[in-house]
Each structure stands twice: as structure tokens, then as C-alpha cells.
Enzyme design. Structure first.
Site, short mmCIF file in Angstrom:
data_model
loop_
_atom_site.label_atom_id
_atom_site.label_comp_id
_atom_site.label_asym_id
_atom_site.label_seq_id
_atom_site.Cartn_x
_atom_site.Cartn_y
_atom_site.Cartn_z
CG HIS A 97 -1.97 -0.92 1.32
ND1 HIS A 97 -1.78 -2.27 1.51
CD2 HIS A 97 -3.30 -0.73 1.20
CE1 HIS A 97 -2.96 -2.87 1.52
NE2 HIS A 97 -3.90 -1.95 1.34
CG ASN A 128 4.79 -3.93 2.44
OD1 ASN A 128 4.43 -2.78 2.59
ND2 ASN A 128 3.94 -4.94 2.44
#
Length: 197
Positions: A97, A128
Site C-alpha cells: 500500500h 514493506n
């Protein structure tokens, strides 16, 4: 189900731009603004405003889907393009995201918008789940616990190949994030002195 978040300042400091605006398709959702690149099939960048009103009790929806705001002429991207991508150059690949899911949890629809693929990039799992997550948590804590407003722009650069070598979704060489941390409910017009932050 909607939440109590107050949105509307995602690009308070203006839309980022680069030397080639021909690959920028701007999508404005209340939850974030995305510059989607039809050649990469990922965003160039995503901008969003974050304050404590944006974080609530809703769970992650894990409902990755194509953004309906994209023109029909764009390639259709789905979570299947990411599923089974496995490792690339020795790194696991996550669906990363740019606007963090947890930062949009006051309503189920608010969270669902973060799972639109106009907000998702192929991202090395170590990044991430490591330094990227640490920075996200730091910025989120500023908003939640210190009454700050955080203006965030995150994006990608470069090309190290494509998911599953299919030539469809480009894996970025680099990811970047810029954050401006201010007292809550202050914006560009209030930028005078950073010493009180």
C-alpha cells in the site's frame, strides 16, 4: 458503512509532477489521490492527509480490486496479477500500500478504498514489512497520539522487471515517501515555522 473521518486535503501542497505528465492519470478519492501510470499498471505516486479522525476500529478488508475510476481502455489489473508472483531477485513480493490500510479504518468503505489497485505496488516484502512499516507506524503514531496532521506523498521510480515476467505490472526499483508533519488542522497557509513540531 462510512466513518467519521474528515477528508479533503490529500494534495494540500499540490499535485506532484515529473518531466513526463503523459503517464499521469489522476484519480481523486476522498481517502487519497493517485497518479496512476498505465504503462507501469501501478501508481506513480499517492498523496493523502492523515490525522487521528482517519484511524478507527475497522478491520482490513483484504479486498484488492481494480479501481473503477480507471478508464476502460487501461489494462485490467487484478489481485491475480500479484498472486503467485513469489520471489524476484531473491526477495518476496508483497502487494504494498502507498496509502496505508490502517490509516483509513474509521469505516469499512474507507478501508476498502485503500485496497484499490490504484494504491498498490509490487514491493519487496523485507521493505514493506520492515523499514516501510516502521515509517508508517511512526507517522501514524504522530497523528493518533500527538495530535499531528501528516501530509504524505509516496511513490515509485525505476524498473527491475515485471510480476511473473508477464510484462504487465512493473516492479519498481525504488520507492519513496515524503511527509510533512504539522499541528492538526493546519495546512499550507499555516507553514511559517517548524520549531513547534
Amino acid at each position: 458503512m462510512g466513518g467519521t473521518a474528515q477528508y479533503g486535503k490529500n494534495t494540500e501542497f499540490g499535485d506532484p509532477s515529473d518531466w513526463d505528465e503523459s503517464d499521469d492519470f489522476i484519480i481523486r478519492h476522498a481517502q487519497y489521490t493517485s497518479s496512476f501510470n498505465r504503462n507501469r499498471n501501478t501508481p506513480n505516486w499517492v498523496a493523502y492527509d492523515l490525522d487521528a479522525s482517519h484511524i478507527g476500529p475497522e478491520d482490513r478488508c483484504d479486498c484488492f480490486t481494480q479501481d473503477p475510476a480507471l478508464p476502460a481502455s487501461f489494462a485490467h489489473i487484478s489481485t491475480a496479477d500479484y498472486t503467485g508472483a513469489g520471489a524476484f531477485a531473491g526477495y518476496g513480493i508483497d502487494r504494498g500500500h502507498l496509502a496505508r490500510s490502517f490509516d483509513r479504518t474509521t469505516g469499512t468503505l474507507d478501508n476498502a478504498y485503500t485496497f484499490l489497485l490504484s494504491n498498490i505496488i509490487p514491493q519487496a516484502a523485507d521493505l514493506n514489512q520492515g523499514p516501510w512499516a516502521i515509517m508508517e507506524n511512526y507517522l501514524g503514531d504522530k497523528a493518533r497520539f500527538e495530535n499531528k496532521e501528516v501530509y504524505i506523498v509516496a511513490g515509485v521510480a525505476g524498473n527491475v522487471g515485471t510480476l511473473k515476467n508477464e510484462g504487465k505490472v512493473i516492479i519498481p526499483e525504488k520507492v519513496w515517501k515524503v511527509a510533512v508533519i504539522m499541528p492538526r488542522d493546519q495546512g499550507l497557509a499555516d507553514v511559517h515555522d517548524y520549531r513547534d513540531l
